[in-house]
Design an enzyme around this catalytic site. Structure first.
Site, PDB file in Angstrom:
ATOM      1  N   HIS A  13     128.588  37.712 -76.164  1.00  0.00           N
ATOM      2  CA  HIS A  13     129.387  38.927 -75.969  1.00  0.00           C
ATOM      3  C   HIS A  13     128.637  40.234 -76.199  1.00  0.00           C
ATOM      4  O   HIS A  13     129.187  41.303 -75.949  1.00  0.00           O
ATOM      5  CB  HIS A  13     130.665  38.871 -76.821  1.00  0.00           C
ATOM      6  CG  HIS A  13     130.432  38.963 -78.301  1.00  0.00           C
ATOM      7  ND1 HIS A  13     131.362  39.510 -79.148  1.00  0.00           N
ATOM      8  CD2 HIS A  13     129.397  38.572 -79.083  1.00  0.00           C
ATOM      9  CE1 HIS A  13     130.922  39.461 -80.394  1.00  0.00           C
ATOM     10  NE2 HIS A  13     129.722  38.887 -80.377  1.00  0.00           N
ATOM     11  N   HIS A  14     127.382  40.183 -76.664  1.00  0.00           N
ATOM     12  CA  HIS A  14     126.571  41.405 -76.766  1.00  0.00           C
ATOM     13  C   HIS A  14     125.682  41.620 -75.538  1.00  0.00           C
ATOM     14  O   HIS A  14     124.972  42.630 -75.469  1.00  0.00           O
ATOM     15  CB  HIS A  14     125.688  41.357 -78.011  1.00  0.00           C
ATOM     16  CG  HIS A  14     126.443  41.334 -79.296  1.00  0.00           C
ATOM     17  ND1 HIS A  14     127.440  42.244 -79.601  1.00  0.00           N
ATOM     18  CD2 HIS A  14     126.374  40.494 -80.368  1.00  0.00           C
ATOM     19  CE1 HIS A  14     127.944  41.973 -80.791  1.00  0.00           C
ATOM     20  NE2 HIS A  14     127.314  40.911 -81.271  1.00  0.00           N
ATOM     21  N   ALA A  15     125.703  40.690 -74.599  1.00  0.00           N
ATOM     22  CA  ALA A  15     124.880  40.821 -73.388  1.00  0.00           C
ATOM     23  C   ALA A  15     125.656  41.595 -72.331  1.00  0.00           C
ATOM     24  O   ALA A  15     126.691  41.144 -71.848  1.00  0.00           O
ATOM     25  CB  ALA A  15     124.483  39.443 -72.861  1.00  0.00           C
TER      26      ALA A  15
ATOM     27  N   ASN B  18     131.552  44.109 -82.632  1.00  0.00           N
ATOM     28  CA  ASN B  18     132.129  44.615 -81.393  1.00  0.00           C
ATOM     29  C   ASN B  18     131.558  43.884 -80.175  1.00  0.00           C
ATOM     30  O   ASN B  18     130.350  43.675 -80.078  1.00  0.00           O
ATOM     31  CB  ASN B  18     131.827  46.111 -81.284  1.00  0.00           C
ATOM     32  CG  ASN B  18     132.417  46.747 -80.050  1.00  0.00           C
ATOM     33  OD1 ASN B  18     131.869  46.600 -78.967  1.00  0.00           O
ATOM     34  ND2 ASN B  18     133.510  47.462 -80.205  1.00  0.00           N
TER      35      ASN B  18
ATOM     36  N   ASN C 239     130.400  44.569 -77.388  1.00  0.00           N
ATOM     37  CA  ASN C 239     129.924  45.702 -76.588  1.00  0.00           C
ATOM     38  C   ASN C 239     129.393  45.270 -75.224  1.00  0.00           C
ATOM     39  O   ASN C 239     129.498  46.013 -74.246  1.00  0.00           O
ATOM     40  CB  ASN C 239     128.851  46.479 -77.357  1.00  0.00           C
ATOM     41  CG  ASN C 239     127.636  45.635 -77.717  1.00  0.00           C
ATOM     42  OD1 ASN C 239     127.752  44.443 -77.970  1.00  0.00           O
ATOM     43  ND2 ASN C 239     126.473  46.258 -77.753  1.00  0.00           N
TER      44      ASN C 239
END
Length: 503
Positions: free
Chosen positions: A233-235, A287, A289
């Protein structure tokens, strides 16, 4: 098409049409690459297959795509109809596993994102396979092994080719650097290692999520859980997420491919007649992001990137999953710890634009970006006790998330399930968040309620963070059951999946 070379009249015109199937450079120095299915190069059979591609390649043989219902001839799609509608309201929870293949992503000793994370969940003595008690709801789980990769075309709905190509090249480089190399650019804090098989592991993880979507939407299961690694989920579209001023986040936080975004885009494109509105809910302590950046990319906008300490470049950016209505029909919500000294830091500016991250308000006194009304950020401030964390977490979910989610009326709910907000996961949350297993079960119950109301219970949940992993093993090398049950990752994930089983 006419003179544009895409009318199929003669080999030259058709050749112009498929020339984008090989990477090339386009202005301004941007890699240009559009795939129909995967990275296999076009051959003569594909170039001269005739109208509709009914006879393509060697002998015109056909094969069924392993994901979804489309028919392909040597890698070229010959049917473009959307997937069939679900048969009926289904029951049961399916767990999509890779039978140990995700262990091939090597991160080295001491890395929080280690192979034991998945072993605790679905290894031979993993908690999802054995349960905890005799009548544990986990004993009713169905397990399915996934062996195929997501086609490149599915990845390119959410990620740029430049990034995918760089990731593949980094994995090749790892073969020359003692089996590992850093994905993070020089000059950045480095936490994301890749090994020779990392790209394949990540793409197989995306394939598992897409297959989970198939099972849920086609009615083989009510919901699904995908315990994969590395997280995703940070990619963002380009890997690192860039803020409005062009500055990137400090690192990719262990993430290579954004699996949940690939799965959501796959569902919207392939099940367009059934899955019109997709909600993604992220309850990792960090988060989401990368997912937020991908969802923002569903609307045409200008994108700025710093290419040196003094130089930036601005270019248009737009990556639709289906059509121009994507931004209205995709919802993303992230509940996370927000602080100026907590990863990913720039999430404060990039995703939330909060003036005061500890309280989550901007200069207008609201906590949403009006330019992207379907992106809902739910920041938590630092807490010191489990009672305080639980109260804050549940209050924010009830007041900020559930009403918006019900108003959105999703046809499918995707969950980025991170368990690093647990009170024992001090390496994941730095001791600033103190959630318990009951909190993860509670939010999953609430999401199942919304799914039952609006989308026939359809949920696909994907593992993100969670790093409380014991080191000790049993005599045969497997995780001892007592060790498994001492892991906050294992017990929190079990609580989440039990809720999915109850539906």
């Amino acid at each position: 098409a006419g003179k544009s070379g895409v009318d199929g009249r003669g080999s030259k015109a058709f050749g112009a049409k498929v020339s984008i199937l090989a990477p090339m450079m386009g202005p301004p120095n941007k890699m240009f690459y559009k795939r129909w299915l995967d990275e296999q190069p076009p051959d003569e059979g594909q170039l001269h297959g005739g109208a509709g591609g009914a006879m393509c390649g060697s002998g015109g043989s056909k094969r069924q795509c392993t994901m979804g219902g489309g028919e392909y001839a040597n890698g070229l799609a010959i049917k473009s109809e959307p997937m069939p509608p679900p048969r009926s309201v289904s029951t049961g929870t399916v767990v999509m596993t890779q039978e140990g293949f995700c262990m091939a992503h090597k991160t080295g000793n001491g890395c929080l994102e280690c192979p034991r994370r998945v072993e605790l969940l679905c290894g031979a003595t993993g908690i999802l396979r054995t349960g905890v008690e005799e009548n544990d709801d986990l004993k009713s789980l169905k397990f399915e092994t996934v062996t195929h990769k997501a086609p490149l075309a599915d990845l390119l709905r959410v990620h740029d080719w430049e990034y995918i190509n760089d990731l593949m090249q980094k994995c090749e480089e790892a073969k020359k650097h003692r089996g590992k190399t850093w994905l993070d650019p020089p000059g950045h804090p480095r936490d994301t290692l890749v090994s020779p098989e990392s790209y394949t592991v990540a793409v197989r993880g995306a394939g598992a999520v897409c297959l989970a979507v198939d099972r849920v939407v086609q009615g083989a299961a009510r919901n699904a859980f995908v315990p994969l690694r590395p997280p995703g989920h940070h990619a963002g579209p380009s890997g690192l997420v860039y803020s409005d001023d062009g500055c990137p986040t400090e690192s990719q936080g262990f993430c290579l491919i954004n699996h949940v975004a690939v799965g959501a885009a796959y569902a919207r494109y392939n099940y367009r007649d059934t899955i019109k509105r997709i909600a993604i809910v992220d309850f990792d302590v960090h988060n989401g992001n990368g997912t937020a950046a991908i969802v923002r990319n569903l609307r045409p906008h200008k994108h700025t990137r710093m290419i040196s300490s003094e130089t930036s470049v601005t270019m248009p950016s737009f990556k639709p999953w289906l059509d121009e209505s994507d931004s209205d029909d995709v919802f993303f919500a992230s509940t996370h710890l927000s602080a100026h000294d907590f990863y990913p830091r720039l999430a404060v500016k990039e995703c939330c634009r909060f003036g005061e991250p500890e309280f989550g308000m901007n200069s207008e006194g609201v906590d949403d970006d009006p330019a992207y009304p379907n992106i809902v950020n739910i920041p938590m401030h630092k807490t010191s006790t489990s009672e305080e964390s639980s109260k804050l977490f549940r209050t924010l979910v009830e007041t900020k998330l559930l009403g918006r989610l019900r108003s959105f009326r999703p046809d499918l709910i995707m969950i980025s399930a991170g368990f690093d907000g647990h009170c024992e996961d001090v390496e994941g949350n730095r001791g600033w968040c103190h959630l318990l297993e009951d909190d993860y079960e509670w939010i999953t119950d609430r999401l199942c309620d919304v799914a039952a109301e609006h989308c026939r219970g359809r949920i696909v949940s994907v593992l993100e963070g969670g790093y409380h992993v014991p080191q000790r093993r049993g005599k045969k090398g497997d995780m001892d059951p007592q060790v498994v049950q001492s892991s906050a990752l294992a017990t929190s994930c079990a609580a989440h999946v039990r809720s999915l089983v109850r539906g």
